[in-house]
Design an enzyme around this catalytic site. Structure first.
Site, PDB file in Angstrom:
ATOM      1  CG  HIS A 128     -12.198  25.975   1.568  1.00 57.60           C
ATOM      2  ND1 HIS A 128     -12.732  27.138   1.083  1.00 57.60           N
ATOM      3  CD2 HIS A 128     -11.201  26.341   2.396  1.00 57.60           C
ATOM      4  CE1 HIS A 128     -12.086  28.160   1.603  1.00 57.60           C
ATOM      5  NE2 HIS A 128     -11.151  27.712   2.393  1.00 57.60           N
ATOM      6  NE  ARG A 162      -7.408  26.176  10.886  1.00 56.32           N
ATOM      7  CZ  ARG A 162      -7.215  24.875  10.988  1.00 56.32           C
ATOM      8  NH1 ARG A 162      -8.005  24.161  11.801  1.00 56.32           N
ATOM      9  NH2 ARG A 162      -6.294  24.256  10.295  1.00 56.32           N
ATOM     10  CD  GLU A 202       1.053  31.925   9.209  1.00 58.37           C
ATOM     11  OE1 GLU A 202       0.452  30.964   8.688  1.00 58.37           O
ATOM     12  OE2 GLU A 202       0.486  32.709  10.013  1.00 58.37           O
ATOM     13  NE  ARG A 208      -3.931  27.660   2.034  1.00 55.15           N
ATOM     14  CZ  ARG A 208      -3.823  28.128   3.256  1.00 55.15           C
ATOM     15  NH1 ARG A 208      -2.721  27.972   3.927  1.00 55.15           N
ATOM     16  NH2 ARG A 208      -4.837  28.755   3.830  1.00 55.15           N
ATOM     17  CB  CYS A 216      -0.097  23.896  13.814  1.00 53.44           C
ATOM     18  SG  CYS A 216       0.034  25.587  13.203  1.00 53.44           S
TER      19      CYS A 216
END
Length: 532
Positions: free
Chosen positions: A186, A291, A422, A455, A492
């Site tokens: 983050h 989002r 995804e 990730r 995206c």
């Protein structure tokens, strides 16, 4: 500690946010609690309650001034702080004779240890939030302010708390050098959005150093105690990087096109309607991903609240397309009162699965989207679609709500409905989703699922790359299917704004990329360097 005359120390890590920074190292540590015990269990309990309230207020103030993605992170922390179950063991320890600070630290340290040892990436990622919450409350108990780094410093530690990053004044330069961390964390996303240089995975050697550091976050390195040759090389590289960034700025207001004239649309990703306030609509081709998790921070939003948010962005776009993703809750985005606790939430009830399981919540969002569609060129996409039935069921709910709005005489419009590609099943067999109006490739999740590399895990960061041939083959297959059947395909994920990845993405057949607003100029410049 590094002494004058000693050889410079050169460490290599992984770039997380490109750029250069030169300044003194500022070591990040635990909160230094100078708490004065109250002497009674009642006094200690009152002190902890006050500190929890003060910490919640501090985070609430930061949320009010934070951009969308930063606000999402802080809202998660606020939700944890306001969950009585987190503090209950500390109050129990106080009843047993512990002081407030030692009770809180012991309980949070045990929670952090459990999260850090979890096999699931979601829980490991949350340990950073727990450390931040622990230290914020300890500072409140001690009456301390959040530590402030000197202007231009290179912040150094195992990891960096979101509240500390957001509370730092980056206007005078500086950077972040972490022994651990991940480029997909983050804070790394926040660093890229703000243009703060950041390198992760440097190892423990950086911890014992004090003095001048040269941070190269373009290539992923740091020099501790640099010599004259190091300083000269740093200046040369930093000047070249800044010159390249200035050149990229020249492309910001131009339509994107390759060297041989192939047009490429570059759109933006946003996490909050306020993100568009500082963006000139003429600099992009629309919004490729809006989002909606920001709406679900502390409570389930009503229809009117959602409508206002969607309408603001559609009106800002002035007729350019705006693609809104239905709420992608779950995984690393828990929502109190909506998501469910699971052993492996990344592979559980998240995205469209959760929305379909909670039609009471989903129908409210659908109605707001249908009503918003009359205010611009709206497209809607569903996240984490794995099988055709999920798309069909979601589309059926849109048709049902549209019929009810028609019967009530309420203005609305059915927008094109697409899917996020995804989940590997969708990328391997796009023909199963030929009914979708469009495909948007979510390279972040697609990459981590294809490569089985979380990730947010720095130890497997080298595997988590959208440029891996296996990932690129899937992207190329989806793009080819879209061309053959007239289905628009875009991307995206983070890869869309990565200049190193853009040539491969264009060669794979993509012509629509959606990027973070801070990456618009660099993405357009990277497109201009490609010949197809």
């Amino acid at each position: 500690m590094h002494h004058a005359g000693e050889e410079p120390v050169r460490l290599t890590g992984t770039p997380a946010s490109p750029g250069y920074a030169a300044g003194p190292l500022f070591h990040l540590g635990h909160a230094a609690s100078a708490y004065a015990a109250k002497g009674t269990a009642a006094g200690e309990a009152d002190a902890l309650r006050s500190a929890l309230a003060e910490a919640s207020a501090r985070i609430g103030d930061m949320i009010a001034n934070a951009p969308g993605e930063a606000a999402e992170i802080l809202e998660f922390q606020l939700a944890m702080l306001e969950d009585d179950a987190l503090a209950a063991p500390a109050f129990a320890a106080i009843e047993g004779g512990a002081a407030a600070d030692e009770a809180w630290r012991a309980v949070l340290d045990a929670e952090i240890a459990g999260y850090e040892q979890a096999e699931d990436a979601y829980f490991r990622a949350r340990s950073a939030d727990l450390r931040d919450i622990r230290d914020t409350v300890l500072r409140a108990l001690a009456g301390d302010a959040c530590p402030v780094a000197p202007p231009g410093a290179v912040l150094c530690g195992d990891d960096i708390a979101p509240t500390l990053f957001l509370g730092t004044d980056w206007s005078k330069g500086g950077g972040v050098a972490l022994a651990r961390g991940s480029p997909a964390s983050h804070v790394a996303m926040l660093a890229r959005a703000r243009g703060v240089p950041m390198v992760v995975g440097l190892g423990d050697a950086v911890a014992g150093f004090t003095g001048l550091a040269l941070l190269d976050a373009e290539h992923g390195g740091i020099v501790l105690g640099p010599g004259e040759d190091d300083l000269a090389a740093y200046r040369s590289s930093a000047e070249a990087f800044n010159a390249a960034r200035l050149r990229a700025g020249e492309f910001l207001s131009r339509p994107a096109a390759t060297r041989d004239g192939t047009a490429v649309r570059v759109l933006i990703n946003i996490a909050d309607p306020s993100d568009v306030d500082a963006i000139e609509v003429g600099h992009c081709d629309g919004v490729g991903l809006m989002r909606t998790e920001f709406l679900f921070g502390n409570a389930l939003p009503d229809e009117e609240t959602q409508l206002r948010a969607y309408r603001k962005v559609l009106e800002w776009a002035k007729g350019k397309p705006v693609t809104i993703r239905t709420v992608d809750a779950g995984g690393d985005k828990p929502v109190p009162g909506f998501t469910v606790a699971e052993d492996n939430p990344f592979l559980g009830q998240r995205g469209i699965r959760l929305s379909l399981a909670r039609p009471d919540v989903f129908r409210v969002q659908i109605r707001a989207l249908l009503r918003a569609a009359v205010h611009g060129d709206l497209k809607v996409m569903f996240p984490m679609v794995a099988v055709p039935d999920e798309y069909a069921r979601a589309r059926a709910l849109f048709l049902q709500e549209a019929a009810m709005l028609s019967a009530a005489g309420i203005a609305h419009r059915m927008p094109p409905l697409g899917i996020m590609v995804e989940v590997p099943s969708a990328a391997i067999m796009p023909e199963a989703f030929a009914d979708a109006a469009f495909f948007s490739i979510g390279s972040n999740d697609l990459t981590q699922y294809v490569m089985a590399a979380a990730r947010d895990n720095g130890s497997v960061a080298g595997l988590n790359s959208a440029r891996n041939p296996a990932v690129l083959r899937l992207i190329a297959g989806v793009a080819a299917f879209g061309r053959q059947h007239g289905i628009p395909v875009s991307l995206c994920g983070d890869a869309g704004g990565d200049p190193a990845a853009i040539p491969a993405l264009l060669e794979a057949g993509l012509r629509d990329l959606s990027v973070a607003p801070a990456q618009l100029a660099a993405a357009k410049a990277a497109v201009a360097d490609v010949s197809l």
